[in-house]
Design a protein around this motif. Structure first.
Motif, PDB file in Angstrom:
ATOM      1  N   GLY A   1       0.824  -1.209   0.000  1.00 48.54           N
ATOM      2  CA  GLY A   1       0.000   0.000   0.000  1.00 48.54           C
ATOM      3  C   GLY A   1       0.852   1.250   0.000  1.00 48.54           C
ATOM      4  O   GLY A   1       2.088   1.186   0.119  1.00 48.54           O
ATOM      5  N   ALA A   2       0.180   2.412  -0.119  1.00 48.97           N
ATOM      6  CA  ALA A   2       0.893   3.695  -0.193  1.00 48.97           C
ATOM      7  C   ALA A   2       1.641   4.005   1.104  1.00 48.97           C
ATOM      8  O   ALA A   2       2.595   4.783   1.104  1.00 48.97           O
ATOM      9  CB  ALA A   2      -0.089   4.816  -0.520  1.00 48.97           C
ATOM     10  N   ASP A   3       1.224   3.359   2.190  1.00 47.23           N
ATOM     11  CA  ASP A   3       1.917   3.555   3.464  1.00 47.23           C
ATOM     12  C   ASP A   3       3.244   2.789   3.527  1.00 47.23           C
ATOM     13  O   ASP A   3       3.981   2.918   4.514  1.00 47.23           O
ATOM     14  CB  ASP A   3       1.002   3.132   4.627  1.00 47.23           C
ATOM     15  CG  ASP A   3       0.460   1.710   4.483  1.00 47.23           C
ATOM     16  OD1 ASP A   3       0.467   1.156   3.349  1.00 47.23           O
ATOM     17  OD2 ASP A   3       0.020   1.151   5.502  1.00 47.23           O
TER      18      ASP A   3
ATOM     19  N   GLY B   1     -10.580   2.799   1.897  1.00 44.26           N
ATOM     20  CA  GLY B   1     -11.382   1.974   0.994  1.00 44.26           C
ATOM     21  C   GLY B   1     -10.567   1.003   0.152  1.00 44.26           C
ATOM     22  O   GLY B   1     -11.045   0.521  -0.880  1.00 44.26           O
ATOM     23  N   GLN B   2      -9.345   0.668   0.597  1.00 42.53           N
ATOM     24  CA  GLN B   2      -8.510  -0.276  -0.155  1.00 42.53           C
ATOM     25  C   GLN B   2      -9.028  -1.698   0.054  1.00 42.53           C
ATOM     26  O   GLN B   2      -9.160  -2.155   1.189  1.00 42.53           O
ATOM     27  CB  GLN B   2      -7.052  -0.175   0.314  1.00 42.53           C
ATOM     28  CG  GLN B   2      -6.113  -1.090  -0.468  1.00 42.53           C
ATOM     29  CD  GLN B   2      -4.649  -0.928  -0.047  1.00 42.53           C
ATOM     30  OE1 GLN B   2      -4.337  -0.171   0.879  1.00 42.53           O
ATOM     31  NE2 GLN B   2      -3.765  -1.642  -0.708  1.00 42.53           N
ATOM     32  N   THR B   3      -9.319  -2.391  -1.058  1.00 42.99           N
ATOM     33  CA  THR B   3      -9.846  -3.761  -0.953  1.00 42.99           C
ATOM     34  C   THR B   3      -8.883  -4.811  -1.500  1.00 42.99           C
ATOM     35  O   THR B   3      -9.113  -6.003  -1.295  1.00 42.99           O
ATOM     36  CB  THR B   3     -11.187  -3.893  -1.719  1.00 42.99           C
ATOM     37  OG1 THR B   3     -10.979  -3.599  -3.104  1.00 42.99           O
ATOM     38  CG2 THR B   3     -12.237  -2.951  -1.148  1.00 42.99           C
ATOM     39  N   VAL B   4      -7.834  -4.393  -2.205  1.00 41.57           N
ATOM     40  CA  VAL B   4      -6.824  -5.333  -2.703  1.00 41.57           C
ATOM     41  C   VAL B   4      -5.466  -4.873  -2.163  1.00 41.57           C
ATOM     42  O   VAL B   4      -5.083  -3.717  -2.350  1.00 41.57           O
ATOM     43  CB  VAL B   4      -6.800  -5.378  -4.250  1.00 41.57           C
ATOM     44  CG1 VAL B   4      -5.714  -6.341  -4.734  1.00 41.57           C
ATOM     45  CG2 VAL B   4      -8.167  -5.788  -4.802  1.00 41.57           C
ATOM     46  N   GLY B   5      -4.746  -5.802  -1.491  1.00 38.85           N
ATOM     47  CA  GLY B   5      -3.524  -5.442  -0.773  1.00 38.85           C
ATOM     48  C   GLY B   5      -2.267  -5.435  -1.624  1.00 38.85           C
ATOM     49  O   GLY B   5      -1.221  -5.951  -1.204  1.00 38.85           O
TER      50      GLY B   5
END
Ligand code: 5GP
Ligand code: ZN
Length: 112
Positions: free
Chosen positions: A48-50, A91-95
């Motif tokens: 993810g962006a994090d 709202g992220q649903t795919v990792g």
């Protein structure tokens, strides 16, 4: 690794290709939210962006270079929106980090 977008990038799960190079893959979203809706991913798995840091930020640069190429190829002259959803509240649903490229309609702002 059991990751949907790694499998799509590897061609193990079918998708409709929009753009491909050695670092980036882009394909049509299965549930489009605009007349043009691409998902753009780095081939390298980043969750993810994090998790962007100096070790993988060149993959993210490559994604944004692909954005400009796709916009030119698809004649998105009226503009477009790039969206990243991160984490539960985002709202992220795919990792596997991905960027939505939405175009061909007037997109509301703020998005709500
Ligand atoms: P998120 O909600 O995580 O930001 O976005 C995930 C996106 O992936 C959604 O827009 C969803 O429609 C799309 N998606 C999920 N599974 C698949 C799939 O198997 N194939 C394609 N082409 N898109 C998918
Ligand atoms: Zn992955």
């Amino acid at each position: 690794m059991d990751c949907l977008f790694c499998k799509i990038a590897a061609g193990e799960i079918p998708s409709t290709e929009i753009y491909s190079d050695d670092k980036v893959y882009a394909f049509k979203d299965i549930d489009p939210q605009a007349p043009f809706h691409a998902i753009i991913i780095p081939r390298n798995h980043i969750s993810g962006a994090d998790k962007i840091d100096s070790s993988n930020s060149s993959d993210i640069s490559a994604v944004f270079e692909a954005v400009a190429k796709i916009a030119a190829d698809q004649n998105l002259d009226k503009g477009f929106r790039v969206v990243n959803n991160c984490g539960e509240d985002g709202g992220q649903t795919v990792g596997h980090i991905h960027f939505h490229l939405l175009a061909r309609r007037n997109l509301a702002w703020p998005p709500g």
